[in-house]
Design a protein around this motif. Structure first.
Motif, mmCIF file in Angstrom:
data_model
loop_
_atom_site.group_PDB
_atom_site.id
_atom_site.type_symbol
_atom_site.label_atom_id
_atom_site.label_comp_id
_atom_site.label_asym_id
_atom_site.label_seq_id
_atom_site.Cartn_x
_atom_site.Cartn_y
_atom_site.Cartn_z
ATOM 1 N N HIS A 93 0.833 -1.206 0.000
ATOM 2 C CA HIS A 93 0.000 0.000 0.000
ATOM 3 C C HIS A 93 0.871 1.261 0.000
ATOM 4 C CE1 HIS A 93 -3.241 2.778 0.913
ATOM 5 N NE2 HIS A 93 -2.509 3.236 1.907
ATOM 6 N N VAL A 94 1.926 1.277 0.804
ATOM 7 C CA VAL A 94 2.831 2.427 0.868
ATOM 8 C C VAL A 94 3.483 2.639 -0.505
ATOM 9 C CG1 VAL A 94 4.988 3.254 1.871
ATOM 10 C CG2 VAL A 94 3.240 2.243 3.342
ATOM 11 N N ALA A 95 3.912 1.564 -1.135
ATOM 12 C CA ALA A 95 4.542 1.664 -2.452
ATOM 13 C C ALA A 95 3.563 2.198 -3.485
ATOM 14 C CB ALA A 95 5.083 0.304 -2.886
ATOM 15 N N MET A 96 2.340 1.697 -3.474
ATOM 16 C CA MET A 96 1.336 2.150 -4.444
ATOM 17 C C MET A 96 0.998 3.627 -4.222
ATOM 18 S SD MET A 96 0.914 -0.274 -6.469
ATOM 19 C CE MET A 96 -0.502 0.219 -7.396
ATOM 20 N N ALA A 97 0.950 4.073 -2.972
ATOM 21 C CA ALA A 97 0.678 5.482 -2.694
ATOM 22 C C ALA A 97 1.811 6.362 -3.229
ATOM 23 C CB ALA A 97 0.497 5.698 -1.188
ATOM 24 N N ALA A 98 3.048 5.923 -3.076
ATOM 25 C CA ALA A 98 4.192 6.692 -3.589
ATOM 26 C C ALA A 98 4.149 6.759 -5.111
ATOM 27 C CB ALA A 98 5.503 6.056 -3.121
ATOM 28 N N ARG A 104 0.713 11.678 -10.367
ATOM 29 C CA ARG A 104 0.007 12.964 -10.377
ATOM 30 C C ARG A 104 0.829 14.046 -11.061
ATOM 31 N NH1 ARG A 104 -2.176 12.823 -4.298
ATOM 32 N NH2 ARG A 104 -3.817 11.299 -4.617
ATOM 33 N N LEU A 105 2.154 14.070 -10.823
ATOM 34 C CA LEU A 105 3.010 15.059 -11.487
ATOM 35 C C LEU A 105 2.930 14.903 -13.003
ATOM 36 C CD1 LEU A 105 6.195 15.003 -9.237
ATOM 37 C CD2 LEU A 105 4.492 16.830 -9.441
ATOM 38 N N LYS A 106 2.967 13.671 -13.460
ATOM 39 C CA LYS A 106 2.879 13.420 -14.897
ATOM 40 C C LYS A 106 1.514 13.868 -15.424
ATOM 41 C CE LYS A 106 2.880 9.836 -18.411
ATOM 42 N NZ LYS A 106 1.691 10.346 -19.051
ATOM 43 N N ASP A 107 0.466 13.590 -14.670
ATOM 44 C CA ASP A 107 -0.877 14.000 -15.096
ATOM 45 C C ASP A 107 -0.977 15.521 -15.209
ATOM 46 O OD1 ASP A 107 -1.655 11.376 -15.218
ATOM 47 O OD2 ASP A 107 -2.672 11.374 -13.277
ATOM 48 N N TRP A 108 -0.374 16.253 -14.262
ATOM 49 C CA TRP A 108 -0.398 17.720 -14.338
ATOM 50 C C TRP A 108 0.363 18.205 -15.561
ATOM 51 C CZ3 TRP A 108 -3.751 20.843 -12.527
ATOM 52 C CH2 TRP A 108 -4.405 20.560 -11.337
ATOM 53 N N ASP A 109 1.514 17.580 -15.841
ATOM 54 C CA ASP A 109 2.274 17.946 -17.041
ATOM 55 C C ASP A 109 1.442 17.710 -18.294
ATOM 56 O OD1 ASP A 109 4.486 18.786 -15.693
ATOM 57 O OD2 ASP A 109 5.656 16.967 -16.034
ATOM 58 N N ASP A 110 0.773 16.552 -18.343
ATOM 59 C CA ASP A 110 -0.070 16.239 -19.499
ATOM 60 C C ASP A 110 -1.199 17.248 -19.640
ATOM 61 O OD1 ASP A 110 1.486 14.045 -20.049
ATOM 62 O OD2 ASP A 110 0.074 12.589 -19.205
ATOM 63 N N LEU A 111 -1.802 17.629 -18.515
ATOM 64 C CA LEU A 111 -2.892 18.597 -18.541
ATOM 65 C C LEU A 111 -2.409 19.958 -19.055
ATOM 66 C CD1 LEU A 111 -5.825 19.349 -17.886
ATOM 67 C CD2 LEU A 111 -5.059 19.889 -15.565
ATOM 68 N N GLU A 112 -1.234 20.399 -18.580
ATOM 69 C CA GLU A 112 -0.683 21.672 -19.058
ATOM 70 C C GLU A 112 -0.440 21.631 -20.561
ATOM 71 O OE1 GLU A 112 2.846 22.515 -16.866
ATOM 72 O OE2 GLU A 112 1.789 22.782 -14.985
ATOM 73 N N GLU A 113 0.128 20.521 -21.037
ATOM 74 C CA GLU A 113 0.389 20.392 -22.467
ATOM 75 C C GLU A 113 -0.913 20.388 -23.267
ATOM 76 O OE1 GLU A 113 2.956 17.124 -23.418
ATOM 77 O OE2 GLU A 113 4.355 17.684 -21.833
ATOM 78 N N MET A 114 -1.923 19.680 -22.765
ATOM 79 C CA MET A 114 -3.202 19.607 -23.455
ATOM 80 C C MET A 114 -3.855 20.989 -23.523
ATOM 81 S SD MET A 114 -6.571 17.329 -22.621
ATOM 82 C CE MET A 114 -7.000 18.310 -21.210
ATOM 83 N N LEU A 115 -3.818 21.733 -22.431
ATOM 84 C CA LEU A 115 -4.417 23.072 -22.430
ATOM 85 C C LEU A 115 -3.692 24.006 -23.386
ATOM 86 C CD1 LEU A 115 -5.194 23.534 -18.642
ATOM 87 C CD2 LEU A 115 -6.832 23.210 -20.506
ATOM 88 N N GLU A 116 -2.360 23.904 -23.433
ATOM 89 C CA GLU A 116 -1.604 24.741 -24.360
ATOM 90 C C GLU A 116 -1.938 24.383 -25.806
ATOM 91 O OE1 GLU A 116 0.698 27.584 -26.018
ATOM 92 O OE2 GLU A 116 0.072 27.425 -23.938
ATOM 93 N N LEU A 117 -2.028 23.097 -26.101
ATOM 94 C CA LEU A 117 -2.404 22.677 -27.459
ATOM 95 C C LEU A 117 -3.819 23.141 -27.796
ATOM 96 C CD1 LEU A 117 -0.926 19.072 -27.622
ATOM 97 C CD2 LEU A 117 -0.157 21.081 -28.893
ATOM 98 N N GLN A 118 -4.703 23.100 -26.819
ATOM 99 C CA GLN A 118 -6.079 23.551 -27.038
ATOM 100 C C GLN A 118 -6.099 25.058 -27.337
ATOM 101 O OE1 GLN A 118 -8.701 23.018 -23.659
ATOM 102 N NE2 GLN A 118 -10.245 22.132 -25.013
ATOM 103 N N ARG A 119 -5.312 25.848 -26.602
ATOM 104 C CA ARG A 119 -5.230 27.290 -26.860
ATOM 105 C C ARG A 119 -4.703 27.564 -28.268
ATOM 106 N NH1 ARG A 119 -2.323 27.477 -21.914
ATOM 107 N NH2 ARG A 119 -3.808 27.531 -20.248
ATOM 108 N N ARG A 120 -3.654 26.841 -28.632
ATOM 109 C CA ARG A 120 -3.068 27.032 -29.964
ATOM 110 C C ARG A 120 -4.053 26.640 -31.065
ATOM 111 N NH1 ARG A 120 3.112 24.768 -29.454
ATOM 112 N NH2 ARG A 120 3.791 26.239 -27.863
ATOM 113 N N HIS A 121 -4.774 25.542 -30.847
ATOM 114 C CA HIS A 121 -5.751 25.095 -31.831
ATOM 115 C C HIS A 121 -6.874 26.119 -31.979
ATOM 116 C CE1 HIS A 121 -9.239 22.694 -33.289
ATOM 117 N NE2 HIS A 121 -8.318 22.274 -34.130
ATOM 118 N N LYS A 122 -7.326 26.647 -30.847
ATOM 119 C CA LYS A 122 -8.390 27.649 -30.871
ATOM 120 C C LYS A 122 -7.934 28.887 -31.642
ATOM 121 C CE LYS A 122 -11.304 30.262 -27.674
ATOM 122 N NZ LYS A 122 -11.610 30.512 -26.261
ATOM 123 N N ALA A 123 -6.701 29.342 -31.377
ATOM 124 C CA ALA A 123 -6.175 30.512 -32.090
ATOM 125 C C ALA A 123 -6.028 30.214 -33.585
ATOM 126 C CB ALA A 123 -4.829 30.923 -31.504
#
Length: 146
Positions: A93-98, A104-123
């Motif tokens: 359980h401790v290992a899975m939590a770590a 989560r860090l990777k998910d935030w990076d992916d989200l930032e990239e997706m939002l930037e691509l969405q902004r560029r696509h919209k423009a």
């Protein structure tokens, strides 16, 4: 070590299709790509991709080579056993939590990239629709995107 700790390098490699990266216990970084283009570029020190990595890391001694008989799964299992020492349900359980915290860090990076691509696509779409001339629907859609 320096290469695997650089988020800019990871983002650059993910941009060209890297699907996994694992530290190798004996030193180095094992990268996985779903196709052959980026790995071939990484093996050529004169390629644009390697020049970009040299620029991002500030080093010119980064070397990439093909490996055989090494898999991402093998590296992950060796590293997990070394880092987490999973002996019972609690340590699992401790290992899975770590692992989840790292994900989560990777998910935030992916989200930032997706939002930037969405902004560029919209423009891009807005620019293309604005160039639509006398087309009333194009102007209406462009103003809705604004």
């Amino acid at each position: 070590r320096r290469l695997c700790s650089s988020r800019r390098v990871f983002r650059a490699l993910r941009t060209v299709g890297m699907t996994a990266a694992v530290d190798i216990a004996k030193g180095g970084l094992l990268l996985q790509f779903p196709f052959d283009g980026p790995p071939q570029s990484l093996q050529n020190p004169n390629s644009a991709l390697m020049q970009t990595l040299f620029e991002l890391t500030g080093e010119t001694d980064v070397v990439a080579c093909s490996v055989g008989r090494v898999s991402i799964a093998l590296c992950v299992s060796e590293e997990a056993a070394r880092l987490f020492r999973i002996r019972d349900e609690r340590s699992r359980h401790v290992a899975m939590a770590a692992i989840q915290r790292r994900t989560r860090l990777k998910d935030w990076d992916d989200l930032e990239e997706m939002l930037e691509l969405q902004r560029r696509h919209k423009a891009f779409v807005k620019g293309r629709l604005s160039d639509g001339g006398g087309n009333a629907e194009a102007h209406e859609l462009a103003s809705a995107l604004a």
